[in-house]
Motif scaffolding. Structure first.
Motif: not given
Length: 584
Positions: A192-197, A222-224
Motif C-alpha cells: 500500500m505504501l509503495e502504491k501511495h508513494f 508501516g507509518s505513512v
C-alpha cells in the motif's frame, strides 16, 4: 506590490487525507463509522490507537468534519462523505473552527486544563452541530486529570463529542477505555505504501525507481508520515543529481542501507564459510557508509526470504531476477535445520551489534562465528554417515559367516534353516523306587496302615533383594529404601542377617529390621552388625551395572567415533515412556 509565494509544505502535510476515501489501510474502521452514521448510532467518545503516522489525528479531524458537515446547500446532516466545500468543512480542515478544539495532552497534562474542558462543555456549540474535543497523546494526562474527566466522559451533554488519540493505549486507565469506542489503526503494508508513494511522486512531477519506493516503504515501518518524510528527503536528494529521479542507489546512500547485491554476496560468503572474503566485504561496505546494524538486518531479511522459499512460498516477483535465482538456489541447497540455526545466530548478532560500543568489530566477530558454524557438519548427517561406514558399524550389526558344514553336521542339522539347535535336555540320575508287590485288589485297610513320617521342609535362604521385598510387603517403605541404599550384607540365613558397619548403620536400624522381618516371616529374626566389608549394597550394584552398560555403549565404534568428533558430548539415559509422550 507582489504577493509572497506560498511557503513550501512538506509532503506529510500537503497530502494529508481530506476524506475517508483517501485514508489508506483502515477499511474496517471506515466501514464501522459509516454504518454508525447511517444508522444514527454515533458514540459520544472515540479512541484512536496505533503506531506513529498511521492517521490517528487525521481520522479525528475527519470524524469532526463528518459530524458537522452541512453539505453544499447547507441542509445536509452527518455523513461519512463530507463535502469539503461547506464552511464547517473548510474551517475544520484549516484548523480554525471555534467548536472543534484540539488539545495536546503532552503540554496540557493537569487537572486545570481538564477543568476548562468540563466547564466549556456545558455550553452549546456556537456554529456547528457538535462541539468536538480532540485530545492528542491522551496518555500523557495526569491521574487527577483523568479522574476529573471521567464523569463528563461517561455522560457528556448531547452536543459534545470526545475524540482521543494515543500511541500508548496501555497507559490509559481502564475506566477511560470502558467509556470510549476504540479503533485500533493498523500499520500500512509495504504494498500500500509503495502504491501511495508512486501516486504522490507523479503528482509532484518526479520519477522514481520501483526499488527505491520499495526501500522507502520498508524503512517507513508501516507509518505513512515516516514514509512521506523519507520520500520528501529522497526527492530533495535526487534534485542534486540533476536528473530529478529517485534511484535505489541514492536512497541506500541517504538511509545508510546496504546494497541488496552486497547483502547477497555477504550471505554467500557466510554460508560457504569464506571468512576472509566475508571480513573484506564488511569493511568495504562500512567504508561506503553502510551501517553494521543495517547489514545484519539485510542478512536477516535474506535468511527469512530463503526459508520461506524453502517451505514452498513463491519468491517476491518484485525482486530482481538475480535475487530470485539466488534465493531459489539457496533454498534447494540449505536444509531447514541449517536455516533455523543461521536465523538464531543472526538474531544474536543483531542484539550484540545494537549494544556494542564498536559495532563493526562486533559484526565481524559475529559473522566469523556464523562462518565457522556453517562449516560444521550436521549432527544427523554425521551420525548417518558413521552408521553407513562398514569399519565403524557396530560389531553386533554384522552377520557372522556360518562355518562350512561337514557331512555329519549336515545330517544332524534341523530342518528349520537359521534356527539355533535345541539345548540338550538335562540328564537326571535314576531314582530307585521300592517295588510294591501287593496287588491292588489286596490293599490293606487304611486304618490298619500306619501313616508315613512327614518329610521336613527346609526353608529357602533369602537374598538381599528378598529382604528388601519383605520389608516392602510389611509396609516399611522407608526402611526398605534404607536397606536398598546402605545395607551391605556379610551373612544371610533363614533367620539371621549380619551387615557391615557404615555411616547409616546403627543398632536402631538392626532392631527395626529384626522386628519387620519377624512380622513378615512369622518367626524370629536376629540382625547384628559384624566385622568385614560385606557385599555391595543394592544401590552400589545398580551403579556398577550402569557404569558397565555405559562403557559397553561407548566402546561401540559408531559411538566412539561420535565422541571423537564431539569431545564434550554426553551420553544421556533413555527416555521414560511419559517423557517420550511429552517430548513428542
Amino acid at each position: 506590490m507582489t504577493e509572497s509565494p506560498q511557503p513550501y509544505r512538506v509532503l506529510a502535510r500537503k497530502y494529508r487525507p481530506q476524506s475517508f476515501d483517501a485514508l489508506i489501510g483502515q477499511d474496517a474502521m471506515v466501514q464501522t463509522l459509516a454504518n454508525a452514521i447511517r444508522r444514527d448510532r454515533i458514540a459520544h467518545a472515540f479512541l484512536m490507537t496505533g503506531v506513529r503516522g498511521v492517521g490517528k489525528t487525521t481520522t479525528a479531524r475527519l470524524i469532526a468534519k463528518a459530524l458537522n458537515c452541512i453539505g453544499p446547500d447547507g441542509d445536509g446532516g452527518p455523513t461519512i462523505d463530507p463535502c469539503g466545500v461547506c464552511e464547517p468543512c473548510k474551517a475544520i480542515a484549516e484548523g480554525r473552527h471555534i467548536d472543534v478544539i484540539e488539545m495536546d495532552a503532552a503540554s496540557h497534562t493537569g487537572i486545570d486544563d481538564i477543568r476548562e474542558i468540563v466547564d466549556a462543555s456545558r455550553y452549546a456549540a456556537v456554529s456547528a452541530r457538535y462541539k468536538v474535543y480532540i485530545i492528542d497523546e491522551v496518555h500523557m494526562l495526569s491521574k487527577a486529570a483523568f479522574n476529573g474527566l471521567l464523569k463528563t466522559l461517561e455522560e457528556p451533554p448531547p452536543h459534545v463529542k470526545f475524540i482521543f488519540a494515543t500511541t500508548e493505549v496501555n497507559k490509559l486507565p481502564v475506566t477511560v477505555l470502558s467509556r470510549c469506542q476504540r479503533f485500533d489503526l493498523r500499520r500500512i503494508t509495504v504494498e500500500m505504501l509503495e502504491k501511495h508513494f508512486a501516486g504522490i511522486i507523479e503528482l509532484e512531477g518526479c520519477t522514481a525507481e520501483p526499488e527505491a519506493l520499495h526501500l522507502i516503504a520498508v524503512a517507513a515501518e508501516g507509518s505513512v508520515r515516516d514514509g512521506l518524510s523519507i520520500l520528501d528527503q529522497a526527492i530533495a536528494h535526487a534534485d542534486l543529481d540533476g536528473e530529478g529521479k529517485v534511484t535505489a542507489a541514492q536512497v541506500r546512500v541517504m538511509l545508510g542501507l546496504s546494497d541488496r547485491g552486497a547483502v547477497r554476496r555477504l550471505f554467500g560468503h557466510m554460508i560457504a564459510g569464506e571468512t576472509r572474503e566475508m571480513i573484506d566485504g564488511l569493511a568495504e561496505h562500512y567504508a561506503l557508509g553502510a551501517e553494521p546494524l543495517s547489514l545484519v538486518r539485510g542478512l536477516l531479511d535474506l535468511t527469512h526470504a530463503v526459508t520461506l522459499a524453502k517451505v514452498g512460498r513463491a519468491v517476491d516477483p518484485g525482486l530482481p531476477e538475480a535475487d530470485r535465482e539466488a534465493m531459489r538456489g539457496w533454498a534447494n541447497q540449505i536444509g531447514h535445520a541449517a536455516l533455523h540455526r543461521l536465523w538464531q545466530l543472526l538474531l544474536k548478532a543483531h542484539d550484540e551489534v545494537a549494544r556494542a560500543a564498536m559495532p563493526l568489530e562486533a559484526l565481524e566477530m559475529a559473522t566469523l562465528r556464523i562462518c565457522y558454524a556453517a562449516t560444521m557438519p550436521d549432527p544427523g548427517a554425521l551420525a548417518r554417515g558413521l552408521a553407513s561406514t562398514p569399519e565403524l558399524a557396530p560389531a553386533d550389526a554384522a552377520t557372522p559367516e556360518a562355518p562350512a558344514n561337514d557331512d555329519r553336521t549336515a545330517q544332524a542339522e534341523p530342518a528349520t534353516q537359521g534356527a539355533p539347535p535345541p539345548a540338550p535336555a538335562p540328564v537326571e540320575a535314576p531314582v530307585e523306587q521300592p517295588v510294591d508287590e501287593t496287588p491292588p485288589w489286596d490293599e490293606p485297610e487304611a486304618a490298619d496302615t500306619p501313616a508315613p513320617p512327614a518329610t521336613p521342609v527346609t526353608p529357602e535362604v533369602p537374598s538381599l533383594p528378598d529382604v528388601v521385598e519383605m520389608l516392602w510387603r510389611a509396609g516399611r517403605g522407608r526402611l526398605a529404601q534404607q536397606t536398598h541404599d546402605h545395607v551391605r550384607p556379610i551373612e544371610i540365613t533363614t533367620d539371621r542377617l549380619v551387615i557391615a558397619r557404615g555411616d547409616r548403620i546403627d543398632d536402631e536400624l538392626c532392631r527395626d529390621l529384626a522386628d519387620a522381618l519377624g512380622k513378615v516371616s512369622q518367626h524370629r529374626w536376629t540382625v547384628t552388625i559384624g566385622d568385614g566389608e560385606g557385599e555391595p549394597s543394592l544401590l552400589e550394584r545398580e551403579h556398577a551395572a550402569k557404569a558397565r552398560h555405559e562403557a559397553e555403549i561407548k566402546a561401540l565404534p559408531v559411538v566412539k567415533a561420535a565422541f571423537d568428533h564431539f569431545p564434550e558430548a554426553q551420553l544421556l539415559p533413555p527416555l521414560e515412556p511419559q517423557d517420550r509422550k511429552s517430548a513428542s
